[in-house]
Scaffold this motif. Structure first.
Motif, mmCIF file in Angstrom:
data_model
loop_
_atom_site.group_PDB
_atom_site.id
_atom_site.type_symbol
_atom_site.label_atom_id
_atom_site.label_comp_id
_atom_site.label_asym_id
_atom_site.label_seq_id
_atom_site.Cartn_x
_atom_site.Cartn_y
_atom_site.Cartn_z
ATOM 1 N N LEU A 304 0.826 -1.210 0.000
ATOM 2 C CA LEU A 304 0.000 0.000 0.000
ATOM 3 C C LEU A 304 0.858 1.257 0.000
ATOM 4 C CD1 LEU A 304 -3.002 -0.507 2.445
ATOM 5 C CD2 LEU A 304 -3.105 0.122 0.029
ATOM 6 N N ALA A 305 1.929 1.239 0.799
ATOM 7 C CA ALA A 305 2.807 2.406 0.879
ATOM 8 C C ALA A 305 3.444 2.710 -0.468
ATOM 9 C CB ALA A 305 3.878 2.176 1.936
ATOM 10 N N SER A 306 3.747 1.648 -1.232
ATOM 11 C CA SER A 306 4.379 1.855 -2.539
ATOM 12 C C SER A 306 3.412 2.454 -3.549
ATOM 13 C CB SER A 306 4.924 0.525 -3.063
ATOM 14 O OG SER A 306 3.865 -0.361 -3.399
ATOM 15 N N ALA A 307 2.095 2.380 -3.284
ATOM 16 C CA ALA A 307 1.099 2.908 -4.221
ATOM 17 C C ALA A 307 1.078 4.422 -4.242
ATOM 18 C CB ALA A 307 -0.281 2.372 -3.862
ATOM 19 N N GLY A 308 1.543 5.062 -3.181
ATOM 20 C CA GLY A 308 1.552 6.522 -3.135
ATOM 21 C C GLY A 308 0.332 7.086 -2.436
ATOM 22 N N ARG A 309 0.479 8.262 -1.864
ATOM 23 C CA ARG A 309 -0.589 8.880 -1.087
ATOM 24 C C ARG A 309 -1.849 9.157 -1.915
ATOM 25 N NH1 ARG A 309 -0.695 11.872 3.851
ATOM 26 N NH2 ARG A 309 1.546 11.505 4.053
ATOM 27 N N PRO A 310 -1.773 9.689 -3.140
ATOM 28 C CA PRO A 310 -3.009 9.929 -3.904
ATOM 29 C C PRO A 310 -3.833 8.666 -4.126
ATOM 30 C CG PRO A 310 -1.165 11.107 -4.899
ATOM 31 C CD PRO A 310 -0.593 10.201 -3.867
ATOM 32 N N ALA A 311 -3.161 7.560 -4.457
ATOM 33 C CA ALA A 311 -3.885 6.299 -4.674
ATOM 34 C C ALA A 311 -4.542 5.825 -3.380
ATOM 35 C CB ALA A 311 -2.932 5.231 -5.210
ATOM 36 N N ARG A 312 -3.843 6.006 -2.260
ATOM 37 C CA ARG A 312 -4.424 5.596 -0.976
ATOM 38 C C ARG A 312 -5.621 6.470 -0.612
ATOM 39 N NH1 ARG A 312 1.100 5.280 0.315
ATOM 40 N NH2 ARG A 312 1.023 7.187 1.579
ATOM 41 N N ALA A 313 -5.535 7.749 -0.925
ATOM 42 C CA ALA A 313 -6.648 8.659 -0.642
ATOM 43 C C ALA A 313 -7.884 8.276 -1.457
ATOM 44 C CB ALA A 313 -6.234 10.101 -0.942
ATOM 45 N N ARG A 314 -7.677 7.876 -2.711
ATOM 46 C CA ARG A 314 -8.804 7.457 -3.542
ATOM 47 C C ARG A 314 -9.423 6.179 -3.007
ATOM 48 N NH1 ARG A 314 -5.243 9.065 -7.657
ATOM 49 N NH2 ARG A 314 -4.684 6.896 -8.129
ATOM 50 N N ALA A 381 -14.864 -6.979 2.894
ATOM 51 C CA ALA A 381 -14.083 -6.797 4.112
ATOM 52 C C ALA A 381 -12.640 -6.425 3.786
ATOM 53 C CB ALA A 381 -14.128 -8.074 4.958
ATOM 54 N N LEU A 382 -12.061 -7.059 2.775
ATOM 55 C CA LEU A 382 -10.675 -6.779 2.424
ATOM 56 C C LEU A 382 -10.518 -5.372 1.842
ATOM 57 C CD1 LEU A 382 -9.553 -10.215 0.932
ATOM 58 C CD2 LEU A 382 -8.826 -9.168 3.081
ATOM 59 N N ALA A 383 -11.496 -4.922 1.064
ATOM 60 C CA ALA A 383 -11.434 -3.558 0.539
ATOM 61 C C ALA A 383 -11.465 -2.546 1.679
ATOM 62 C CB ALA A 383 -12.589 -3.317 -0.432
ATOM 63 N N LEU A 384 -12.341 -2.782 2.658
ATOM 64 C CA LEU A 384 -12.396 -1.908 3.831
ATOM 65 C C LEU A 384 -11.094 -1.986 4.633
ATOM 66 C CD1 LEU A 384 -16.016 -2.287 5.241
ATOM 67 C CD2 LEU A 384 -14.919 -0.185 4.442
ATOM 68 N N TYR A 385 -10.567 -3.189 4.739
ATOM 69 C CA TYR A 385 -9.316 -3.383 5.482
ATOM 70 C C TYR A 385 -8.185 -2.575 4.857
ATOM 71 C CZ TYR A 385 -5.135 -5.842 7.175
ATOM 72 O OH TYR A 385 -3.905 -6.151 7.702
ATOM 73 N N LEU A 386 -8.057 -2.638 3.536
ATOM 74 C CA LEU A 386 -7.015 -1.878 2.851
ATOM 75 C C LEU A 386 -7.232 -0.378 3.005
ATOM 76 C CD1 LEU A 386 -6.625 -3.980 -0.421
ATOM 77 C CD2 LEU A 386 -5.097 -3.928 1.561
ATOM 78 N N ALA A 387 -8.489 0.051 2.979
ATOM 79 C CA ALA A 387 -8.783 1.468 3.175
ATOM 80 C C ALA A 387 -8.389 1.915 4.589
ATOM 81 C CB ALA A 387 -10.261 1.737 2.929
ATOM 82 N N ASP A 391 -5.515 4.695 5.590
ATOM 83 C CA ASP A 391 -5.766 5.843 6.465
ATOM 84 C C ASP A 391 -4.749 5.897 7.603
ATOM 85 O OD1 ASP A 391 -7.468 8.113 7.270
ATOM 86 O OD2 ASP A 391 -7.890 6.859 9.019
ATOM 87 N N ARG A 392 -4.415 4.747 8.157
ATOM 88 C CA ARG A 392 -3.446 4.705 9.256
ATOM 89 C C ARG A 392 -2.044 5.063 8.764
ATOM 90 N NH1 ARG A 392 -4.014 -1.042 11.779
ATOM 91 N NH2 ARG A 392 -2.498 -0.232 13.288
ATOM 92 N N LEU A 393 -1.702 4.652 7.559
ATOM 93 C CA LEU A 393 -0.386 4.977 7.006
ATOM 94 C C LEU A 393 -0.221 6.478 6.821
ATOM 95 C CD1 LEU A 393 0.138 2.175 4.345
ATOM 96 C CD2 LEU A 393 1.433 2.494 6.456
ATOM 97 N N ASP A 394 -1.310 7.158 6.470
ATOM 98 C CA ASP A 394 -1.213 8.593 6.184
ATOM 99 C C ASP A 394 -1.528 9.458 7.404
ATOM 100 O OD1 ASP A 394 -0.475 8.161 3.564
ATOM 101 O OD2 ASP A 394 -2.544 8.021 2.865
#
Length: 401
Positions: A304-314, A381-387, A391-394
């Motif tokens: 997830l961290a390698s995806a970048g902040r914009p991708a994580r925000a989306r 559940a996994l989609a929510l988990y990744l979201a 959020d915690r990473l950022d």
């Protein structure tokens, strides 16, 4: 072995203490240190025989006149590992200075041994730093792995042996959460010097093939060679023990990141980067002093961290928009995280959160009502988990669940 700077320091200090001139020669009889600096660089003929026989000699004024560069006094051999590396002479009548001879000889040899040990330790530290720098900056497009391996072998390290990268961050403890810092940036200044911390780390990582170096203040890196029977759990325990020792001895907080085993320069580069990632991600997701983080437990956050902040925000906006605006979002986020990490098991989730399982059911019902999706559905559940992880990473460092 006997450097002119050390010889001059010893000769000058000793002359001032005993009140008689002390001179030191190298193994050719050349004066390299003297309380009378005018004699430095001159030839001391009496030293040649003393070095050859490793026997002390005394010279009266009459005897000294017959020898080049010699004055009345005593001359004694400086012996290291059975070999005469020079001499120490004291000027004066043999009867006056003879009583100082053995004392000055022994003191000079002690200082010389200490200097050799210090130099050896410094050389070992520099060798470890060079190997670590090569591993950290390794780029297969620039240099071949075999070159790094050969260079390390020249410094006494066999990179073909199985090793695991361990990265240790040491900082001053403080109340609350640790301060934010740029990824890879130095920790706050620490009280003890690098040498003291390196000594503490080497007491835990004591194998001759363990590569221990401190690339910058507050950072210590180890390329650890585990024994054949050592487990990951034993390494984790050793690192926790090390963090406790650093806290007890130096009053500092230590956090550790651990990579995966490797048997080549390129593999060790990956292990080192993984250890850095484990430390950075682990501190964000499980803050607290003395915590050991394994990259094997953090592969999903690393991705997830390698995806970048914009991708994580989306991802957060699409998968958990209705939840992230709730006042109790941190509680809901922790519930989703525990549910997924507990294998979608109600009892284990309650145990992980230290709450009654009816409370878990209540929270899960609320999440399902807000999202319109069931947490019993694995993809949902996994989609929510990744979201939640995104959020915690950022979040600010130390603001995790």
């Amino acid at each position: 072995m006997l450097s002119p700077s050390l010889a001059q320091e010893i000769a000058g200090d000793t002359s001032a203490v005993i009140g008689f001139n002390v001179l030191i020669t190298d193994d050719t009889g050349t004066v390299i240190g003297s309380g009378d600096t005018r004699r430095v660089g001159s030839f001391h003929e009496a030293s040649v025989e003393v070095i050859r026989t490793q026997e002390a000699a005394a010279h009266t004024a009459l005897q000294a006149q017959e020898l080049r560069g010699v004055r009345p006094g005593v001359t004694l051999p400086l012996v290291m590992d059975g070999r005469a590396v020079g001499t120490v002479g004291i000027t004066g009548t043999p009867r006056q200075v003879g009583r100082f001879g053995l004392l000055v000889k022994r003191q000079t040899e002690i200082l010389l041994r200490e200097s050799v040990m210090l130099r050896s330790r410094l050389l070992a530290e520099r060798a470890a730093e060079k190997v670590l720098a090569d591993i950290a900056s390794y780029d297969p497009q620039v240099v071949e792995s075999e070159f790094i391996t050969a260079r390390a072998a020249g410094l006494g390290f066999d990179l073909r042996l199985r090793r695991i990268a361990v990265v240790i961050e040491v900082s001053l403890p403080q109340s609350g959460s640790p301060p934010a810092r740029p990824r890879g940036g130095p920790a706050r200044d620490v009280a003890p010097g690098r040498s003291e911390l390196l000594r503490t780390v080497r007491e835990v990582f004591a194998d001759p093939q363990d590569i221990v170096a401190s690339p910058s203040p507050g950072w210590i890196c180890v390329l650890h060679r585990p024994t054949a029977r050592a487990s990951v759990d034993s390494l984790r325990k050793a690192c926790r023990r090390l963090a406790d020792v650093i806290a007890a001895q130096d009053g500092l907080a230590a956090r550790v990141g651990i990579g995966e085993p490797a048997t080549s320069a390129d593999g060790l580069h990956d292990s080192y980067q993984d250890a850095r990632d484990a430390l950075d991600l682990g501190v964000r997701l499980t803050p607290g002093p003395g915590v050991v983080h394994l990259i094997t437990d953090l592969r999903v956050p690393q991705l997830l961290a390698s995806a970048g902040r914009p991708a994580r925000a989306r991802l957060l906006a699409r998968a958990a928009a209705d939840l992230s605006t709730q006042p109790d979002w941190p509680v809901l986020r922790a519930t989703v995280t525990a549910w997924c990490e507990s294998g979608f098991n109600l009892v284990r989730t309650a145990e992980a959160l230290h709450i009654h399982r009816n409370t878990v059911v209540y929270r899960m019902n609320k999440i399902e009502q807000l999202t319109g999706r069931t947490l019993r559905d694995a993809p949902t559940a996994l989609a929510l988990y990744l979201a939640c992880l995104a959020d915690r990473l950022d979040a600010p460092r130390g603001a995790g669940d």
